[in-house]
Design an enzyme around this catalytic site. Sequence first.
Site, PDB file in Angstrom:
ATOM      1  N   CYS A  79       0.969  -1.307  -0.004  1.00 17.33           N
ATOM      2  CA  CYS A  79      -0.239   0.154  -0.078  1.00 17.33           C
ATOM      3  C   CYS A  79       0.809   1.433   0.017  1.00 17.33           C
ATOM      4  O   CYS A  79       1.835   1.365   0.743  1.00 17.33           O
ATOM      5  CB  CYS A  79      -0.880   0.074   1.281  1.00 17.33           C
ATOM      6  SG  CYS A  79      -2.067  -1.414   1.102  1.00 17.33           S
TER       7      CYS A  79
ATOM      8  N   CYS B  47      -2.976  -0.850  -3.463  1.00 20.41           N
ATOM      9  CA  CYS B  47      -3.792   0.089  -2.478  1.00 20.41           C
ATOM     10  C   CYS B  47      -3.427   1.193  -2.066  1.00 20.41           C
ATOM     11  O   CYS B  47      -1.938   1.569  -2.208  1.00 20.41           O
ATOM     12  CB  CYS B  47      -4.137  -0.948  -1.272  1.00 20.41           C
ATOM     13  SG  CYS B  47      -2.652  -1.791  -0.674  1.00 20.41           S
TER      14      CYS B  47
END
Length: 266
Positions: free
Chosen positions: A91, A172
């Site tokens: 992420c 993400c």
Amino acid sequence: MRRGWCWVGAGLAVVTLSIIIAVPLSLMRATGDFKSTFITKCERFPGKSARHDCLGIWQAFEQAYVGKDPCQVPVESYDHLLTTSPFEPACNRTMFWSKTKDLVHEFTMHRDCFLTAEDTLLGFILDELTWCGKEGSKETFTADCPGWTTCVHNPVRSFWKRVSAAFADVACGDVTSMLNGSITTPFSSTSIFATIEVKRLKSPNVKSLNVVLTTNANAVTNCDNASLKDLQRELDRGINYSCKEVNETKIKRCISDPSIPCRACW
Ligand code: N1C
């Protein structure tokens, strides 16, 4: 005269024999060399303390194309490989790119704050390599494989498409894409970035896509480029978009000076 024919016959026999021996040997060398490169790179993959099952990954990899017509290896052939060696989400660190390969890799090689597909195990092993199989053979070949444009379903092209899809699926947070401001269409509709990765970025997992448009003295475009408008339109609703023109010298400064924080690189 008869003796002369004997010599010709003996010569022919030697040539035939060496072909019989040399051909299988060269085939063995093709697989052997490629496999050992694969395993060595796998074992040397930096980071991760956990050992990888490199032989298992090799077997899952080669079953995708071995024994097949090298123009008939669809993207799904690598599904099993991706289950054997899945991508972990990174992420806020995911870095896509298009037509900026050298610069982006020089950057991620020196900076941990971003990760490209080639900084993951599979991408690291197979970057810059060429491979294919042949019908009726168990070998891996590295020569005379179909090129990127010869046929669509070739082993290398299908691999990068599959890997790119898996890499984009786990993206993400805030994701980045380094695009090339020295070409007229930095977001090319035929690129893997456009055809596969962008389509798989989904809100709310992905919050934003931030384009870093690299510029230099040869820059021919900027963030107002028409293709970048297409990119914005393509994005899943809910994903924020930004674009920043960044001179290559600034990126290179970040490459050579690790004390500059990543957020100041562009
Ligand atoms: O077609 P592209 O770029 O837009 O593909 C780049 C895009 C990146 O974000 C990567 O995640 O797709 C992924 N990707 C690779 O990771 C990759 N490594 C090596 C796509 N292609 C990759 N290659 C080789 O680069 C591949 O064999 C092909 O020849 C080029 C694609 O580069 P591009 O057109 O600049």
